[in-house]
Design an enzyme around this catalytic site. Structure first.
Site, PDB file in Angstrom:
ATOM      1  N   HIS A  89      -2.402   1.723 -12.516  1.00  0.00           N
ATOM      2  CA  HIS A  89      -2.711   2.764 -11.738  1.00  0.00           C
ATOM      3  C   HIS A  89      -3.925   3.608 -12.068  1.00  0.00           C
ATOM      4  O   HIS A  89      -4.736   4.186 -11.110  1.00  0.00           O
ATOM      5  CB  HIS A  89      -1.517   3.884 -11.662  1.00  0.00           C
ATOM      6  N   LYS A 111      16.488   6.393  -4.572  1.00  0.00           N
ATOM      7  CA  LYS A 111      16.138   5.849  -5.872  1.00  0.00           C
ATOM      8  C   LYS A 111      15.636   6.748  -6.904  1.00  0.00           C
ATOM      9  O   LYS A 111      14.696   7.505  -7.044  1.00  0.00           O
ATOM     10  CB  LYS A 111      14.618   4.976  -5.669  1.00  0.00           C
ATOM     11  N   ARG A 163      -2.719  -6.522  -6.902  1.00  0.00           N
ATOM     12  CA  ARG A 163      -2.600  -7.358  -8.054  1.00  0.00           C
ATOM     13  C   ARG A 163      -2.766  -9.012  -7.604  1.00  0.00           C
ATOM     14  O   ARG A 163      -3.188  -9.667  -8.432  1.00  0.00           O
ATOM     15  CB  ARG A 163      -1.463  -7.147  -8.856  1.00  0.00           C
ATOM     16  N   SER A 171       4.864  -0.865 -13.183  1.00  0.00           N
ATOM     17  CA  SER A 171       5.812   0.075 -13.840  1.00  0.00           C
ATOM     18  C   SER A 171       7.017  -0.672 -14.313  1.00  0.00           C
ATOM     19  O   SER A 171       7.621  -0.395 -15.334  1.00  0.00           O
ATOM     20  CB  SER A 171       6.106   1.351 -13.031  1.00  0.00           C
TER      21      SER A 171
HETATM   22  N1  COD Z   1      -3.429  -3.159 -11.079  1.00  0.00           N
HETATM   23  C1  COD Z   1      -3.820  -2.598  -9.802  1.00  0.00           C
HETATM   24  N2  COD Z   1      -3.064  -1.838  -8.707  1.00  0.00           N
HETATM   25  C2  COD Z   1      -1.773  -1.672  -9.181  1.00  0.00           C
HETATM   26  C3  COD Z   1      -1.333  -1.788 -10.403  1.00  0.00           C
HETATM   27  C4  COD Z   1      -2.255  -2.721 -11.247  1.00  0.00           C
HETATM   28  N3  COD Z   1      -1.816  -3.158 -12.699  1.00  0.00           N
HETATM   29  N4  COD Z   1      -0.185  -1.523 -10.603  1.00  0.00           N
HETATM   30  C5  COD Z   1       0.176  -0.897  -9.502  1.00  0.00           C
HETATM   31  N5  COD Z   1      -0.751  -1.016  -8.860  1.00  0.00           N
HETATM   32  C6  COD Z   1      -0.965  -0.375  -7.402  1.00  0.00           C
HETATM   33  C7  COD Z   1       0.048  -1.046  -6.145  1.00  0.00           C
HETATM   34  O1  COD Z   1      -0.256  -2.297  -5.747  1.00  0.00           O
HETATM   35  C8  COD Z   1       0.466   0.192  -5.442  1.00  0.00           C
HETATM   36  O2  COD Z   1      -0.748  -0.075  -4.365  1.00  0.00           O
HETATM   37  C9  COD Z   1       0.128   1.322  -6.065  1.00  0.00           C
HETATM   38  O3  COD Z   1      -0.715   0.992  -7.298  1.00  0.00           O
HETATM   39  C10 COD Z   1       1.361   2.146  -6.485  1.00  0.00           C
HETATM   40  O4  COD Z   1       2.318   1.316  -7.045  1.00  0.00           O
HETATM   41  P1  COD Z   1       3.832   1.820  -7.300  1.00  0.00           P
HETATM   42  O5  COD Z   1       4.572   0.716  -7.904  1.00  0.00           O
HETATM   43  O6  COD Z   1       3.642   3.112  -8.195  1.00  0.00           O
HETATM   44  O7  COD Z   1       4.178   2.324  -5.967  1.00  0.00           O
HETATM   45  P2  COD Z   1       5.012   1.588  -4.731  1.00  0.00           P
HETATM   46  O8  COD Z   1       4.276   0.350  -4.573  1.00  0.00           O
HETATM   47  O9  COD Z   1       6.481   1.724  -5.116  1.00  0.00           O
HETATM   48  O10 COD Z   1       4.598   2.733  -3.590  1.00  0.00           O
HETATM   49  C11 COD Z   1       4.919   2.388  -2.369  1.00  0.00           C
HETATM   50  C12 COD Z   1       4.491   3.621  -1.399  1.00  0.00           C
HETATM   51  C13 COD Z   1       5.006   4.911  -1.956  1.00  0.00           C
HETATM   52  C14 COD Z   1       3.055   4.045  -1.552  1.00  0.00           C
HETATM   53  C15 COD Z   1       5.086   3.251   0.154  1.00  0.00           C
HETATM   54  O11 COD Z   1       6.454   2.905  -0.017  1.00  0.00           O
HETATM   55  C16 COD Z   1       5.033   4.270   0.825  1.00  0.00           C
HETATM   56  O12 COD Z   1       3.915   4.681   1.373  1.00  0.00           O
HETATM   57  N6  COD Z   1       6.091   5.135   1.230  1.00  0.00           N
HETATM   58  C17 COD Z   1       6.083   6.475   2.082  1.00  0.00           C
HETATM   59  C18 COD Z   1       7.091   6.211   3.031  1.00  0.00           C
HETATM   60  C19 COD Z   1       6.519   5.642   4.441  1.00  0.00           C
HETATM   61  O13 COD Z   1       5.540   6.045   4.811  1.00  0.00           O
HETATM   62  N7  COD Z   1       6.881   4.228   4.893  1.00  0.00           N
HETATM   63  C20 COD Z   1       6.195   3.636   6.039  1.00  0.00           C
HETATM   64  C21 COD Z   1       5.198   2.858   5.516  1.00  0.00           C
HETATM   65  S1  COD Z   1       4.434   1.852   6.942  1.00  0.00           S
END
Ligand code: COD
Length: 159
Positions: A18, A42, A91, A128
Site C-alpha cells: 500500500h 465487515k 498485483r 493485508s
Molecule cells: N502491491 C500493489 N498494490 C497493492 C498491494 C501490493 N502489495 N496490496 C494492495 N494493493 C492495492 C490493491 O490492489 C487495491 O488497489 C488497494 O491497494 C487497496 O487494497 P485493500 O485490500 O486495502 O482494499 P480493497 O481491495 O478491499 O478496497 C476496495 C475498495 C474499498 C477500493 C472498493 O471496494 C470500493 O471502492 N468500495 C467503495 C464502494 C463503491 O464505490 N462501490 C462501487 C464500486 S464500482
C-alpha cells in the site's frame, strides 16, 4: 489546476505494498487522499480510527497526502474532494479482473478515471489478509509492514 488523486482501500492493516502505491501516487499528483472505506458489514482487525492513525504515521514524510475515511460510493468521495483520478495498485491478473469492472462503473457514474500502478515486483504477494493469516499463525511478517504498523499488529495479537 490542482491535480488530485484518491487511493481507496480497506487498509486492514496498511502494508509496504500500500505504502509503495501511495508514495508513487504522491510523486505524480499535487494532492493525494488516502481513503479508508468504512464497511459496516465487515469487521476488521483494526478500527477505522486505528487505520487512520497508522496511515497518517507512515505517510508523515509525504506532505501531499491526507488520510480520511469514507462511507458510501468512492465516486461521491472523489467528487467531494475534487479528485480527477482513482489510483490502484495491480498485483496481477486477479486484481485486474476485480478492478476493471469497478473502473468502468466508476467512470460511467461520474467520469472519474482509474489509473493502475504495477505493484513493486518484490511485493506483489503482499496482502493485508495474508499478512494477518501468517501473523496469527506465528509467522514473521516484519518485511511486509512498516515498522509502526508491525508493532501495532504484534500488540493486537498479544492483547
Ligand atoms: N502491491 C500493489 N498494490 C497493492 C498491494 C501490493 N502489495 N496490496 C494492495 N494493493 C492495492 C490493491 O490492489 C487495491 O488497489 C488497494 O491497494 C487497496 O487494497 P485493500 O485490500 O486495502 O482494499 P480493497 O481491495 O478491499 O478496497 C476496495 C475498495 C474499498 C477500493 C472498493 O471496494 C470500493 O471502492 N468500495 C467503495 C464502494 C463503491 O464505490 N462501490 C462501487 C464500486 S464500482
Amino acid at each position: 489546476d490542482v491535480r488530485r488523486a484518491v487511493c481507496p482501500g480497506s487498509y486492514d492493516p496498511p502494508t509496504v505494498g500500500h505504502l509503495d502505491v501511495i508514495a508513487r501516487t504522491a510523486a505524480l499528483f499535487d494532492e493525494v487522499f488516502v481513503a479508508i472505506l468504512v464497511n459496516p458489514r465487515k469487521q476488521g482487525m483494526f478500527e477505522i480510527d486505528e487505520r487512520v492513525q497508522m496511515l497518517t504515521e507512515i505517510t508523515a514524510d509525504l506532505p501531499q497526502v491526507r488520510v480520511e475515511s469514507f462511507s458510501g460510493l468512492v465516486v461521491d468521495y472523489c467528487r467531494e474532494r475534487g479528485a480527477q483520478a482513482l489510483v490502484k495498485g495491480l498485483r496481477g491478473a486477479t486484481d485486474y479482473d476485480y478492478e476493471l469492472p469497478m473502473a468502468h462503473m466508476n467512470r460511467h457514474l461520474t467520469g472519474v478515471e482509474t489509473m493502475f500502478l504495477p505493484g513493486a515486483p518484490g511485493q506483489v504477494y503482499v496482502s493485508s489478509s495474508l499478512v494477518k493469516e501468517v501473523a496469527r499463525g506465528g509467522g514473521d511478517v516484519t518485511p511486509f509492514l512498516p515498522p509502526s504498523v508491525h508493532t501495532r499488529l504484534v500488540e493486537r495479537l498479544q492483547g
